[in-house]
Design an enzyme around this catalytic site. Structure first.
Site, PDB file in Angstrom:
ATOM      1  CE  LYS A  99      96.394  46.245  15.340  1.00  0.00           C
ATOM      2  NZ  LYS A  99      96.449  45.609  16.679  1.00  0.00           N
ATOM      3  CG  ASP A 116      96.929  49.663  20.346  1.00  0.00           C
ATOM      4  OD1 ASP A 116      96.037  50.384  20.858  1.00  0.00           O
ATOM      5  OD2 ASP A 116      96.950  48.416  20.454  1.00  0.00           O
ATOM      6  CE  LYS A 174      98.256  48.520  23.576  1.00  0.00           C
ATOM      7  NZ  LYS A 174      97.933  47.162  24.048  1.00  0.00           N
ATOM      8  CD  GLU A 187      94.025  48.299  18.537  1.00  0.00           C
ATOM      9  OE1 GLU A 187      93.769  47.965  19.717  1.00  0.00           O
ATOM     10  OE2 GLU A 187      95.066  47.957  17.947  1.00  0.00           O
ATOM     11  NE  ARG A 247      90.209  41.510  19.195  1.00  0.00           N
ATOM     12  CZ  ARG A 247      90.409  40.698  20.227  1.00  0.00           C
ATOM     13  NH1 ARG A 247      89.402  39.972  20.706  1.00  0.00           N
ATOM     14  NH2 ARG A 247      91.599  40.602  20.792  1.00  0.00           N
TER      15      ARG A 247
HETATM   16  N1  BES Z   1      98.385  45.799  19.477  1.00  0.00           N
HETATM   17  C1  BES Z   1      97.915  45.049  20.577  1.00  0.00           C
HETATM   18  C2  BES Z   1      98.549  43.669  20.673  1.00  0.00           C
HETATM   19  C3  BES Z   1      99.951  43.650  21.190  1.00  0.00           C
HETATM   20  C4  BES Z   1     100.204  43.668  22.539  1.00  0.00           C
HETATM   21  C5  BES Z   1     101.003  43.548  20.311  1.00  0.00           C
HETATM   22  C6  BES Z   1     101.494  43.621  23.017  1.00  0.00           C
HETATM   23  C7  BES Z   1     102.289  43.508  20.793  1.00  0.00           C
HETATM   24  C8  BES Z   1     102.542  43.536  22.151  1.00  0.00           C
HETATM   25  C9  BES Z   1      96.402  44.857  20.469  1.00  0.00           C
HETATM   26  O1  BES Z   1      95.718  45.892  19.869  1.00  0.00           O
HETATM   27  C10 BES Z   1      95.909  44.746  21.870  1.00  0.00           C
HETATM   28  O2  BES Z   1      95.989  45.689  22.582  1.00  0.00           O
HETATM   29  N2  BES Z   1      95.403  43.561  22.235  1.00  0.00           N
HETATM   30  C11 BES Z   1      94.929  43.335  23.541  1.00  0.00           C
HETATM   31  C12 BES Z   1      93.639  42.536  23.431  1.00  0.00           C
HETATM   32  C13 BES Z   1      92.905  42.432  24.728  1.00  0.00           C
HETATM   33  C14 BES Z   1      92.363  43.783  25.134  1.00  0.00           C
HETATM   34  C15 BES Z   1      91.780  41.445  24.561  1.00  0.00           C
HETATM   35  C16 BES Z   1      95.985  42.549  24.309  1.00  0.00           C
HETATM   36  O3  BES Z   1      96.612  41.660  23.716  1.00  0.00           O
HETATM   37  O4  BES Z   1      96.206  42.854  25.463  1.00  0.00           O
HETATM   38 ZN    ZN Z   2      96.744  47.048  18.539  1.00  0.00          ZN
HETATM   39 MN    MN Z   3      95.223  47.404  21.307  1.00  0.00          MN
END
Ligand code: BES
Ligand code: ZN
Ligand code: MN
Length: 497
Positions: free
Chosen positions: A266, A271, A278, A350, A352
């Protein structure tokens, strides 16, 4: 840094420093006892002062000890005799490298591999020390203007080993140095800010690796080419960003026409969450959302440096995830390269969305195995913290091989289930699949989403959101899971020969 092995006697060593182990409660290791004899009790006298107890990670220099030619001895605490753990050993060798680098000693001899560590081999300990030395000496410099180089940095480390072990030890230092340098490349890419490390920057790095090694061929797909391939899911994410997406491929050939291991990383260079924005707190850390791709870069570099007899393909879908007038909106439905429609219920899921198209793209390499590496879910941090990488797979032999590689390299993984019981959480009223599965088992449903795009090959997913970087004062990328991936490949080569 240069690494060597030697089977010469201790007292005769021409070096700036001899590093020897002290066990907890001030017990002498065999090399420390030998040096104590050579120096008429200089070490024991220091231990008697109580200045070092032997706790793992303690260090103490002795200067100009009489009776030997080396001007320094470095005592290094390694924990209880016979009970030194892998963590103790890592702590001790990291402290050793740090102390040597900050001293005037530029060439040193390390006698720490003689310490018994949970039945680990001599070669393991030498390799681990090399990796730890390489990563301890890493400095992030690229965006700092006051980079005063250390005046007398450590430049040479020699390991003592039995005559019979020199071949294995030589291989251990070669592997350790390559793994350490691969981790440092991954750290550098991870630590760079999102305004420098963009998808185009990553593409340029891949081109550099391709130029550096004849064995690596790099190709970059632009958005127009991705559109032709039907990568509607990946492109929907990059539509919300001014930076064009790139699909980077690095093909390493070391084994003729045999089927490759494909590593899909990835490469989300920042992000922000997209329209499902976020929170501000800690959002800077989302520059690390490309650490999966960084580990692929580091692994390809290490594999090419070692010239390993295996074929490996690195595939990196790279994009930003930003809120924009043209960004994905919750409820939008996109069509993936595999033809499946996806309802985007949360634009922050995003990873996935870019990975599914990269996984479908991987089919064209007729892979033996596909492993994706992604900072995919915050939920994996809740489940496993920053100790271990989450592992999910559609093939148990592959999962077992990764669990073993994790134990062997001490860059560990732990498996979570992706039973079909979880798949229904991804049901959508309006598309073939939803991109989120609710708040329960978030890491598992993320992997379940990917599993819909990996039915044609053996696949494993590594969720490194907890292990790829550390927060807080020592904020920075870790270089993980380069050691795990390298061990997986080395074990695979070993099992074939
Ligand atoms: N890049 C994030 C995952 C992440 C979160 C990595 C915190 C490191 C620290 C990913 O793209 C994401 O935002 N995932 C969401 C998924 C949810 C919306 C189902 C998450 O984990 O909150
Ligand atoms: Zn992400
Ligand atoms: Mn994300």
């Amino acid at each position: 840094m240069q690494y060597f092995v030697t089977s010469d006697a201790l007292a005769s060593q021409q070096t700036d420093c001899l590093a020897v182990a002290i066990y907890d409660q001030a017990e002498l290791s065999p090399s420390a006892a030998q040096l104590d004899e050579d120096t008429q009790g200089a070490i024991q006298r220091v231990l008697d002062t109580g200045d070092i107890s032997g706790k793992a990670g303690q260090t103490l220099f002795l200067h100009h000890p009489a009776g030997i030619s080396s001007p320094r001895i470095l005592l290094v605490g390694v924990g209880k005799k016979g009970k030194t753990t892998e963590n103790d050993f890592n702590t001790a060798t990291t402290a050793m490298a740090q102390a040597l680098n900050e001293s005037g000693a530029q060439a040193a001899l390390c006698c720490l591999a003689e310490v018994e560590v949970m039945q680990r081999s001599n070669a393991w300990k030498i390799r681990q020390t090399t990796v730890n030395t390489e990563t301890t000496l890493y400095r992030y410099t690229q965006t700092k203007s006051d980079n005063k180089p250390i005046e007398k940095p450590l430049t040479q480390l020699r390991f003592t080993t039995d005559e019979a072990d020199t071949a294995a030890a030589g291989q251990a230092i070669a592997q350790g140095a390559a793994i350490g340098r691969g981790m440092n490349l991954a750290k550098d890419l991870g630590n760079l800010p999102g305004n420098i490390c963009t998808p185009s920057y990553l593409a340029d790095q891949a081109i550099k690796i391709g130029q550096q090694f004849d064995s690596v061929t790099t190709t970059i797909l632009e958005e127009a080419e991705m559109a032709e391939l039907g990568m509607g899911s990946l492109l929907s994410v990059s539509r919300g960003s001014r930076q064009p997406a790139k699909l980077i491929t690095m093909e390493y050939k070391g084994a003729g026409d045999s089927k490759p291991v494909v590593l899909v990383g990835k490469g989300l260079t920042f992000d922000a969450g997209g329209i499902s924005l976020k929170p501000a707190q800690g959002m800077d850390e989302m520059k690390y959302d490309m650490c999966g791709s960084a580990s692929v870069f580091g692994t390809i570099q290490a594999v090419a440096e070692l010239g390993l007899p295996i074929n490996v393909v690195g595939v990196v879908p790279s994009s930003e995830n930003m809120p924009d007038g043209d960004a994905n909106k919750p409820g939008d439905i996109v069509t993936s390269m595999a033809g499946k429609t996806i309802e985007i219920l949360n634009t922050d899921a995003e990873g996935r969305l870019i990975l599914c198209d990269a996984l479908t793209y991987s089919e064209r390499f007729e892979p033996d195995t596909v492993i994706d590496i992604a900072t995919l879910t915050g939920a994996i941090i809740v489940a496993l913290g920053n100790v271990t990488t989450g592992l999910m797979a559609n093939n148990q032999d592959l999962a077992d091989a990764l669990l073993k590689a994790g134990n062997d390299s001490f860059d560990r993984t732990w498996q979570l289930p992706i039973w079909d019981d979880y798949q229904k959480q991804l049901d959508s009223n309006f598309a073939d699949i939803a991109n989120v599965g609710g708040k329960e088992a978030g890491s598992v449903t993320a992997a379940c989403f990917l599993s819909r795009f990996t039915e044609k090959f053996n696949w494993a997913h590594l969720d490194i959101a907890g292990t790829a970087w550390v927060s807080g004062k020592a904020k920075g990328a870790t270089g993980r899971p380069v050691p795990l991936l390298m061990q997986f490949l080395l074990n695979k080569i070993e099992s074939k020969s």
